[in-house]
Write a protein that holds these residues in place. Sequence first.
Motif, PDB file in Angstrom:
ATOM      1  N   VAL A 226      -8.036   2.928  -6.414  1.00  0.00           N
ATOM      2  CA  VAL A 226      -6.718   2.212  -5.596  1.00  0.00           C
ATOM      3  C   VAL A 226      -6.610   1.000  -5.878  1.00  0.00           C
ATOM      4  CG1 VAL A 226      -5.273   2.528  -3.576  1.00  0.00           C
ATOM      5  CG2 VAL A 226      -7.363   4.343  -4.049  1.00  0.00           C
TER       6      VAL A 226
ATOM      7  N   ILE B  34      -6.038  14.588  -0.670  1.00  0.00           N
ATOM      8  CA  ILE B  34      -7.261  13.736  -0.184  1.00  0.00           C
ATOM      9  C   ILE B  34      -7.061  13.081   1.145  1.00  0.00           C
ATOM     10  CG2 ILE B  34      -8.514  11.537  -0.699  1.00  0.00           C
ATOM     11  CD1 ILE B  34      -9.152  13.627  -2.621  1.00  0.00           C
TER      12      ILE B  34
ATOM     13  N   ILE C 115     -12.388  18.832  -8.124  1.00  0.00           N
ATOM     14  CA  ILE C 115     -12.297  17.197  -8.233  1.00  0.00           C
ATOM     15  C   ILE C 115     -11.749  16.815  -9.412  1.00  0.00           C
ATOM     16  CG2 ILE C 115     -14.457  17.491  -6.654  1.00  0.00           C
ATOM     17  CD1 ILE C 115     -16.148  16.341  -8.919  1.00  0.00           C
TER      18      ILE C 115
ATOM     19  N   LEU D 213     -13.752   8.832  -7.935  1.00  0.00           N
ATOM     20  CA  LEU D 213     -12.432   9.710  -8.033  1.00  0.00           C
ATOM     21  C   LEU D 213     -11.221   8.778  -7.591  1.00  0.00           C
ATOM     22  CD1 LEU D 213     -13.740  12.949  -6.684  1.00  0.00           C
ATOM     23  CD2 LEU D 213     -13.005  12.369  -9.066  1.00  0.00           C
ATOM     24  N   LEU D 214     -11.506   7.845  -6.508  1.00  0.00           N
ATOM     25  CA  LEU D 214     -10.314   7.311  -6.103  1.00  0.00           C
ATOM     26  C   LEU D 214     -10.291   5.747  -6.413  1.00  0.00           C
ATOM     27  CD1 LEU D 214     -11.151   8.208  -2.032  1.00  0.00           C
ATOM     28  CD2 LEU D 214      -9.687   9.359  -3.955  1.00  0.00           C
TER      29      LEU D 214
ATOM     30  N   THR E  61     -14.918   3.524   9.921  1.00  0.00           N
ATOM     31  CA  THR E  61     -14.696   3.125   8.384  1.00  0.00           C
ATOM     32  C   THR E  61     -13.627   2.478   8.188  1.00  0.00           C
ATOM     33  OG1 THR E  61     -16.133   4.756   7.999  1.00  0.00           O
ATOM     34  CG2 THR E  61     -15.194   3.595   6.376  1.00  0.00           C
TER      35      THR E  61
ATOM     36  N   SER F  14     -15.370   6.331  -3.620  1.00  0.00           N
ATOM     37  CA  SER F  14     -15.817   7.069  -4.792  1.00  0.00           C
ATOM     38  C   SER F  14     -15.179   6.957  -6.269  1.00  0.00           C
ATOM     39  CB  SER F  14     -15.572   8.501  -4.478  1.00  0.00           C
ATOM     40  OG  SER F  14     -15.445   9.585  -5.442  1.00  0.00           O
TER      41      SER F  14
ATOM     42  N   PRO G  79     -18.461   0.899  -2.528  1.00  0.00           N
ATOM     43  CA  PRO G  79     -17.312   1.196  -3.201  1.00  0.00           C
ATOM     44  C   PRO G  79     -16.874   2.700  -2.906  1.00  0.00           C
ATOM     45  CG  PRO G  79     -19.537   1.567  -4.656  1.00  0.00           C
ATOM     46  CD  PRO G  79     -19.762   1.000  -3.208  1.00  0.00           C
TER      47      PRO G  79
ATOM     48  N   PHE H 152      -8.955  15.572 -10.529  1.00  0.00           N
ATOM     49  CA  PHE H 152      -7.648  15.346 -10.611  1.00  0.00           C
ATOM     50  C   PHE H 152      -7.138  13.765 -10.908  1.00  0.00           C
ATOM     51  CE2 PHE H 152      -9.822  14.419  -6.527  1.00  0.00           C
ATOM     52  CZ  PHE H 152      -9.630  13.234  -6.327  1.00  0.00           C
ATOM     53  N   ALA H 153      -8.291  12.892 -11.080  1.00  0.00           N
ATOM     54  CA  ALA H 153      -8.043  11.493 -11.346  1.00  0.00           C
ATOM     55  C   ALA H 153      -7.361  11.232 -12.735  1.00  0.00           C
ATOM     56  CB  ALA H 153      -9.529  10.871 -11.423  1.00  0.00           C
TER      57      ALA H 153
ATOM     58  N   PRO I 135     -15.153  10.929  -0.773  1.00  0.00           N
ATOM     59  CA  PRO I 135     -13.776  11.357  -0.291  1.00  0.00           C
ATOM     60  C   PRO I 135     -13.620  12.758   0.063  1.00  0.00           C
ATOM     61  CG  PRO I 135     -14.305  11.145  -2.668  1.00  0.00           C
ATOM     62  CD  PRO I 135     -15.474  10.900  -2.051  1.00  0.00           C
TER      63      PRO I 135
ATOM     64  N   LEU J 247     -11.233   0.228   5.258  1.00  0.00           N
ATOM     65  CA  LEU J 247     -10.968  -0.070   3.862  1.00  0.00           C
ATOM     66  C   LEU J 247     -11.176  -1.623   3.652  1.00  0.00           C
ATOM     67  CD1 LEU J 247      -7.978   2.314   3.051  1.00  0.00           C
ATOM     68  CD2 LEU J 247     -10.453   2.458   2.406  1.00  0.00           C
TER      69      LEU J 247
ATOM     70  N   THR K 262     -10.998   8.105   7.215  1.00  0.00           N
ATOM     71  CA  THR K 262     -10.267   7.122   6.866  1.00  0.00           C
ATOM     72  C   THR K 262      -9.275   7.079   5.709  1.00  0.00           C
ATOM     73  OG1 THR K 262     -12.278   5.521   7.695  1.00  0.00           O
ATOM     74  CG2 THR K 262     -10.664   4.410   6.547  1.00  0.00           C
ATOM     75  N   GLU K 263      -8.148   7.098   6.113  1.00  0.00           N
ATOM     76  CA  GLU K 263      -7.063   7.449   5.136  1.00  0.00           C
ATOM     77  C   GLU K 263      -7.298   6.528   4.040  1.00  0.00           C
ATOM     78  OE1 GLU K 263      -3.061   8.417   6.349  1.00  0.00           O
ATOM     79  OE2 GLU K 263      -3.697   9.123   8.169  1.00  0.00           O
ATOM     80  N   VAL K 264      -6.796   6.906   2.723  1.00  0.00           N
ATOM     81  CA  VAL K 264      -6.945   5.729   1.784  1.00  0.00           C
ATOM     82  C   VAL K 264      -5.513   5.986   0.956  1.00  0.00           C
ATOM     83  CG1 VAL K 264      -7.897   5.184  -0.387  1.00  0.00           C
ATOM     84  CG2 VAL K 264      -9.321   6.240   1.167  1.00  0.00           C
ATOM     85  N   PRO K 265      -4.770   4.928   0.889  1.00  0.00           N
ATOM     86  CA  PRO K 265      -3.372   4.942   0.605  1.00  0.00           C
ATOM     87  C   PRO K 265      -3.310   5.242  -0.982  1.00  0.00           C
ATOM     88  CG  PRO K 265      -3.891   2.573   1.063  1.00  0.00           C
ATOM     89  CD  PRO K 265      -5.232   3.439   1.530  1.00  0.00           C
ATOM     90  N   ARG K 266      -2.220   5.650  -1.419  1.00  0.00           N
ATOM     91  CA  ARG K 266      -1.968   5.904  -2.756  1.00  0.00           C
ATOM     92  C   ARG K 266      -3.088   6.843  -3.650  1.00  0.00           C
ATOM     93  NH1 ARG K 266       1.945   2.563  -4.586  1.00  0.00           N
ATOM     94  NH2 ARG K 266       2.462   0.465  -3.282  1.00  0.00           N
ATOM     95  N   THR K 267      -3.390   7.736  -2.824  1.00  0.00           N
ATOM     96  CA  THR K 267      -4.219   8.910  -3.213  1.00  0.00           C
ATOM     97  C   THR K 267      -3.245  10.323  -3.117  1.00  0.00           C
ATOM     98  OG1 THR K 267      -5.168   8.994  -1.161  1.00  0.00           O
ATOM     99  CG2 THR K 267      -6.435   7.580  -2.777  1.00  0.00           C
TER     100      THR K 267
ATOM    101  N   ILE L  22     -11.712   9.103   3.539  1.00  0.00           N
ATOM    102  CA  ILE L  22     -13.157   9.056   3.192  1.00  0.00           C
ATOM    103  C   ILE L  22     -13.841   8.974   4.643  1.00  0.00           C
ATOM    104  CG2 ILE L  22     -12.822   7.734   1.014  1.00  0.00           C
ATOM    105  CD1 ILE L  22     -13.143   5.244   2.794  1.00  0.00           C
TER     106      ILE L  22
ATOM    107  N   LEU M 206       0.807  -1.318   0.067  1.00  0.00           N
ATOM    108  CA  LEU M 206       0.177  -0.023  -0.035  1.00  0.00           C
ATOM    109  C   LEU M 206       0.999   1.384  -0.009  1.00  0.00           C
ATOM    110  CD1 LEU M 206      -2.771  -1.222   2.565  1.00  0.00           C
ATOM    111  CD2 LEU M 206      -3.020  -0.966   0.013  1.00  0.00           C
TER     112      LEU M 206
ATOM    113  N   MET N 103     -19.621   6.358   0.497  1.00  0.00           N
ATOM    114  CA  MET N 103     -18.195   6.794   0.912  1.00  0.00           C
ATOM    115  C   MET N 103     -18.000   7.931   0.268  1.00  0.00           C
ATOM    116  SD  MET N 103     -17.168   4.475   3.006  1.00  0.00           S
ATOM    117  CE  MET N 103     -18.203   3.050   3.684  1.00  0.00           C
TER     118      MET N 103
END
Lengths: 675, 181
Positions: A634, B89, B178, A631-632, A648, A629, A627, B180-181, B101, A650, B80-85, B92, A587, B99
Amino acid sequence: MADIDTGSERYREFLAEAEDILGSMGKGLLKLGKGVKAGIIDPGVLNAVFRSAHTLKGMSAIFDVKDMATLSHSLEDTLDLLRLGRITLTDTVLDSIMNAFYLLQKIVASKGHGDFSREIEDHKSALGKAAHARDNRPKEQIDAGIISVLTEYEEHRLRENLKEGKNIYIVTARFFMNNFDKGYVALTELLKTRSEVIATLPSSKTNNEFLFFDILTGTKGGKGQMLELIGGSADVEIKVLAEPSSRVEQGPALEVVKDSVRPVQHHRDSLRRTSDTVRVNIGKLDNILNVISELGIVKSNITALSAALRSEAAHSVYGLELARAEKHLERKLSDLRDSVLDVRMVQIGQLFGRFETLVNRISRESGKEIRMTTLGDDTELDKLIVEELADPLMHIIRNIADHAIEPPGVREGLGKPRHGTVTLSAHQKGNHVVVEVTDDGAGIDDALIRSKAVEKGLVAADYAKALGVQEALELIFLPGFSTRTTVSETSGRGVGMDVVRENISRLSGIIDIDTERGRGTRFILTIPITLAILQALIIEEAGTRYALPLNSVIEIVEIERVSEVLIEPEFTINGRNIPSVCLSRFLGKQRSAPDCAGYGIVAGLAEHRVCIMVDRLIEELDVVIKPLSRLLKVPGIAGATDMGEKGTVLVLDVTGILDHVYREKKSGAGFKTTV
Amino acid sequence: MDAAAKVSVSVSGPVRASGLSDAPKRQSTVAPTVDNYSKSLERQAPEEKKLQIVSFFLGEREYAFELLDAVEVLRARTLTEVPRTPDFIKGILSVRGEMVPVMDTKMRLSEGQFGNVRFGRVLVTSVGDLKVGFLVDRMGGVREVAVASIEQVDDGFVKGLINAPGGLILLLDVVRLIDFA
């Protein structure tokens, strides 16, 4: 076709229903096929098939699918002649019926867009020809008074019963006017256990208080047995119409067709739908499940509130009351969830049944003799999953028929029975269903697989050579792999097994292959029972918690400290090399301690396996996955789940992790070959 | 524009787009399709087009989104942090099971970054069915400004400058933020 919108919900429902009807028709036809060979035609089955054709005709006329209406009409005509005994069911007649049935399937599959008019003409004439082979056998003499009140079909059944040497009794029963329907149904159901109910005639004795019926039955048993069955009630008497066999009672003789006597039950109200089921779009059920899971979050807020109340002396009584109410809510919520999940469940037998026709067709076309047997038909699975399984199973079976089962001559030479056997079996194992496809064919030759994969340029030669036996077998799942040089009708286009892999992965299922040269192969598919609720293993890695779908977990091993700086080791478990990955490294997160220690979770998807290293195992939970978003995106993260007060977390995506690990591994292998 | 009085808004409750305030005056017999709805808007206020905005503060500077872009305002609970973003960001947030962001608005605008997330608010916006939350220090309010008084600019994420009585407000472009993807 102008006023029917082929994209409309109604039209889709019509197609779905037509499919269902064809499904049951197919089953009936198979039984008839067996019946023709054995010389016993079950009238109940014949009737059911006739009704299917009739319903199909009506439906397709409403939706203006002309091809289907025409064809099912002529099919219905032929079946009508058959059930009235005007023609005899021979192999030729059955063949023309089967062909018409296959064409109906094709029409439904084309969703009403194809043009089949020419084929239909052929089938119509074949069916018509069959209908000319009238049965002109002499008829036995029966009381003309009785005959005159019977319908043609009833008369035919009466004659058939006599021909089979059955005794014909008239059961006269009286019922109270106000509840005669219940009494009548109960009596006929009882009679049907030991006899065939040929006809029910209203009796002239009927008065204001009682309704009298004469029920014409045919049975192999004697009058005594019938009386015993009815239980000697004063409201019932039995008269003899014909007793061709004055043989002594031989009840067990009925055993032979016992299974097939039952379907006769509807023949009086033959064309009315008796089903009391509701067709529901599965999306609606998903919505209900979503609401239930949100209620779960509300519930956990109440839990927190009741805990807070209890800790305050002044309100602790209310806190306790609230806690009790909340426990109750929790139980009901879980009941509710279980019932919704239960609604989604269907028996896998309805899927297995579809392959019987396929196997029969393949064996006819290929000149091989293949039989199919099924086990565990009543195993239940989520409807969506059953549908997703249809394609992979079809591809596996076609591959077996094409590649694994040897021609009859070769099989005899090997000392095997002439016919090959494909066994479809299913059984539940925890929250999974294990579906196995077993054959007694040639087995898979891993050397052949290796050389074909290299020849087709799918893998490098050194890479193929270095693979273990199991890994080599798994090469058959590569896109573009096919060991047949000629393209056959049924398989060999090189699309088969990668479809299997893809669909099974989509279900987070696991594939195992177990093969023995010369003895046969077993494909073992392990599939979650439902996808609506995910059983997750909550794990902790580098201070963060994650949910890992238990569907994919095969086993968990404790691991020694492994330095992260080193390339991650391969574990050898059960003779298989399994690559491993440290979760935080995957990760892209920093670990405070530089070495991975704790647990290795061996996860699998389709044919691949990977060992994911994590710090701690926390608990097992049922979660609803949402899911992330759009936008994300990963890799390695499938979504997230809201666990109420626990926050929450992952949800890890084993597919993503596997893809990454195998890509690294393969590029490593590719590097070796170029040096 | 003394009519553009500050409307206080409860920060925990949802902020709903209510349409123009004088919309119901002349009733139309035409079915309210998107098309004739916007036409009827044009008929009503040809000389004085108004825009409703929702404003918020990052530090001492005031920013705004069009009210139509905003959905609701939430307390910034634990994200909740999301890796590799991307770094901006923050993680979430589960909004009734969905969910969403959440973006560190300061970092996105290159104006520093949030210290402790817990003290801020999350302004949830939606573009179509896509929801995104923006971390802000505190909410300003909902107000109505004359379109004519907005100075159109094309400067990164800022699409307009509004000269309000309390000072300058920077009107932000959600779609660009928004993207940026």
